[in-house]
Design an enzyme around this catalytic site. Structure first.
Site, PDB file in Angstrom:
ATOM      1  N   GLY A   1       0.819  -1.205   0.000  1.00 50.39           N
ATOM      2  CA  GLY A   1       0.000   0.000   0.000  1.00 50.39           C
ATOM      3  C   GLY A   1       0.849   1.249   0.000  1.00 50.39           C
ATOM      4  O   GLY A   1       2.046   1.210   0.338  1.00 50.39           O
TER       5      GLY A   1
ATOM      6  N   GLY B   1      -1.493   2.570   6.903  1.00 51.83           N
ATOM      7  CA  GLY B   1      -1.728   1.775   8.109  1.00 51.83           C
ATOM      8  C   GLY B   1      -1.186   0.367   8.067  1.00 51.83           C
ATOM      9  O   GLY B   1      -1.675  -0.504   8.793  1.00 51.83           O
TER      10      GLY B   1
ATOM     11  N   GLU C   1      -9.776  33.047 -10.278  1.00 55.57           N
ATOM     12  CA  GLU C   1     -10.413  32.073  -9.379  1.00 55.57           C
ATOM     13  C   GLU C   1     -11.923  32.013  -9.598  1.00 55.57           C
ATOM     14  O   GLU C   1     -12.519  30.935  -9.540  1.00 55.57           O
ATOM     15  CB  GLU C   1     -10.093  32.419  -7.917  1.00 55.57           C
TER      16      GLU C   1
END
Length: 612
Positions: free
Chosen positions: A198, A203, A422
């Site tokens: 991963g 984790g 923006e």
């Protein structure tokens, strides 16, 4: 046990040596008679001395006939001849005494040696501590694995969230460790090795500790880089020592983090020279994996974020039998992870993990843990009693866009260009179907080069996209440059990052996804990225002609041009809204979700009027 046996043997040898030495001294004392010097002179005159041996301070000899106590040998301390002659005239009993220099000899010879040895041992201990603290050269082949017993990990499956599939795979291993008879009743066996794959921060290490905590067995944890040293053969010795320790404490779990540090494919970079130490370490690991029986309760867990560089011999069945993907969590997984970490901070009423999860697409478990901590720090900085959703929003902006640069002063023209830029992004996103919801707009500079930013919050995780959706995403990215073109008649350098992303999407449409009519359903670019989406080290190999390359370039340019024309046309119809909202943004500098809802309503009403 072996060390205690060795020490006992040395103690025995030392004791025997001491006994023989004391016995020799005792024999000498029993067989040699110490005589005063005056007595020795008297015996010489009487003819009782057979022979003598003279040293600087003593005279040793043998008598012609033994003394009453049976001793034939004698020793006496010499006295100056002139003094002995004078004393002998007066019939005085005298003897010589040798001045003891033991303490002086001790201080002069033994003490410097002791100081030198002490300094050497102190220096070696400091050196060993800097290199890993395993006690110097005598234990250089010892494993550096840290042993965690059942309660030391402090982690179980309740502390792991967002990776339900990986937890389900590892729960089976826990079952085998707790009750091997029940789980193996049909002939099945526990996997020998489990490889956790991963991206960083998902984790993998936490899952391994949770397995040990759930099973209640010793947990041997070591990093792959700790096996490799400057001396060839040390890594292989440490692998042997690690597995030997684990066998003695079985059932147990061995966890090797960053396996790619020691398990790289052999000969993958032959032209750049080899590394015998790494290859020997890997070979020893392969031997140990073949040599241990999983029915003994020994399980090997390993983690890596670069499975593509591992040696194929490691990944075959019978070694690492099972590969478990621990990927970045989806929205549901992010909600579960946030709920775990939100328990550790004080939340304001109404703070919803689902809303925060919507702000964090692509975040890993470590990113979410950091986000909760940053949000708590933001709330603490403003002297709040609890953490709100706004604090999480500020934390997301800080992590994604960087720290606010309020002291970076832009001139009025630059602020105006940034505001229209923006708002161009935001209005296009509000106008196109399927675009992510605009969450916030700001013209406050952040990070290294961001003069403004627009945050979009996806309503759901997406795994498939059509060409229309890709073109809509390109239009949103081009909204800033299109707004500059419409309002000022010229463009600035502020859209450089947007153009890179747009070009990448257009090139993927043509070369990877086969979505161009003329070039057909053909892939012209092999994906040179790693399994986990990290950029590849080598450039892609081109396997098409120059004519095809020209067609690809023309197609990419055509797609980008069409998207830009479409964006310009869309913003031209909304010129009034663009002008009003840009002026509002220049005054407020930041528009939040509530203010953006009003802008969205104006856009929707304009569409309804135009359609009518």
């Amino acid at each position: 046990m072996e060390k205690k046996t060795q020490f006992s043997i040395w103690y025995f040898i030392f004791a025997m040596f001491a006994v023989f030495t004391l016995h020799d001294i005792w024999v000498q004392m029993r067989s040699i008679e110490p005589l005063p010097y005056s007595e020795f002179q008297k015996m010489v005159k009487e003819g009782k001395v057979a022979d003598i041996a003279i040293t600087d301070n003593t005279i040793q000899g043998t008598l012609k006939s033994p003394l009453p106590d049976g001793r034939e040998k004698f020793v006496t301390t010499r006295v100056d001849p002139e003094l002995a002659k004078d004393l002998g005239q007066y019939d005085v009993k005298f003897t010589g005494v040798i001045e003891s220099t033991f303490l002086r000899d001790l201080l002069g010879w033994v003490l410097p040696a002791v100081i030198f040895v002490g300094i050497w041992m102190f220096a070696m201990k400091r050196l060993a501590g800097k290199q890993g603290g395993m006690g110097g050269f005598m234990s250089i082949g010892k494993s550096k694995a840290k042993v965690y017993v059942e309660t030391a990990t402090g982690v179980d499956f309740s502390d792991v969230a967002g990776v339900d599939e990986a937890k389900a795979e590892l729960e089976e291993v826990v079952g085998f460790l707790k009750d091997p008879t029940s789980h193996g009743r049909l002939g099945g066996r526990s996997p020998k090795g489990i490889l956790l794959i991963g991206p960083p921060g998902t984790g993998k290490t936490l899952l391994a500790k949770a397995v040990a905590g759930e099973a209640g067995v010793p947990f041997f944890s070591i990093s792959g880089s700790e096996f490799v040293e400057m001396f060839v053969g040390v890594g292989a010795a440490r692998v042997r020592d690690l597995f030997e320790q684990a066998r003695q404490k079985a059932p147990a779990i061995i966890f090797i983090d960053e396996l790619d540090a020691m398990g790289r494919a052999r000969g993958a970079f032959g032209g750049m020279g080899g590394n015998d130490e790494k290859e020997q370490t890997l070979n020893q690991l392969l031997v140990e994996l073949d040599g241990f029986d999983s029915s003994s309760g020994l399980v090997l867990l390993a983690a890596t974020n670069r499975p593509e560089v591992l040696d194929p011999a490691l990944l075959r069945a019978g070694r690492f039998d099972r590969q478990v993907l621990v990927d970045r969590p989806d929205k549901h997984g992010r909600i579960q992870i946030l709920e775990v970490h939100m328990k550790k901070i004080t939340l304001a009423p109404g703070t919803d993990a689902e809303k925060v999860a919507g702000l964090t697409p692509g975040f890993s478990g470590a990113d979410l843990a950091n986000l909760c901590n940053e949000a708590a720090l933001v709330a603490t900085r403003r002297n709040a009693d609890a953490v709100t959703v706004e604090d999480f929003t500020v934390a997301v902006e800080r992590i994604v866009a960087g720290l606010e640069k309020k002291n970076r002063v832009l001139n009025e023209h630059e602020r105006t260009v940034v505001a229209y830029h923006e708002m161009g992004h935001a209005l296009v996103a509000m106008s196109l179907p399927g675009s992510d919801t605009v969450h916030k707009i700001s013209i406050i500079p952040r990070g290294v080069g961001a003069l403004g930013y627009t945050i979009q919050r996806p309503t759901e995780d997406r795994f498939l996209m059509t060409r229309d959706e890709l073109e809509n995403r390109m239009a949103v990215l081009l909204g800033g440059r299109a707004a500059e073109q419409i309002v000022f008649g010229k463009v600035s350098t502020g859209a450089s990052d947007d153009l890179q992303k747009v070009t990448g999407i257009a090139r993927s449409i043509v070369m990877r996804f086969g979505m161009h009519e003329k070039l057909g359903n053909v892939v012209y670019e092999e994906e040179r990225q790693s399994f986990l989406g990290q950029p590849g080290a080598m450039p892609a190999e081109r396997n098409y002609s120059e004519e095809t390359a020209r067609e690809i370039d023309c197609a990419v340019r055509e797609i980008v041009a069409d998207a830009f024309e479409r964006t310009v046309a869309l913003l031209t119809t909304r010129r009034e809204i663009l002008e009003d909202t840009a002026r509002d943004l220049l005054v407020k500098e930041t528009l939040d979700e509530a203010e953006l809802a009003g802008i969205l309503a104006r856009v929707t009403n304009q569409d309804i009027v135009r359609d009518a």
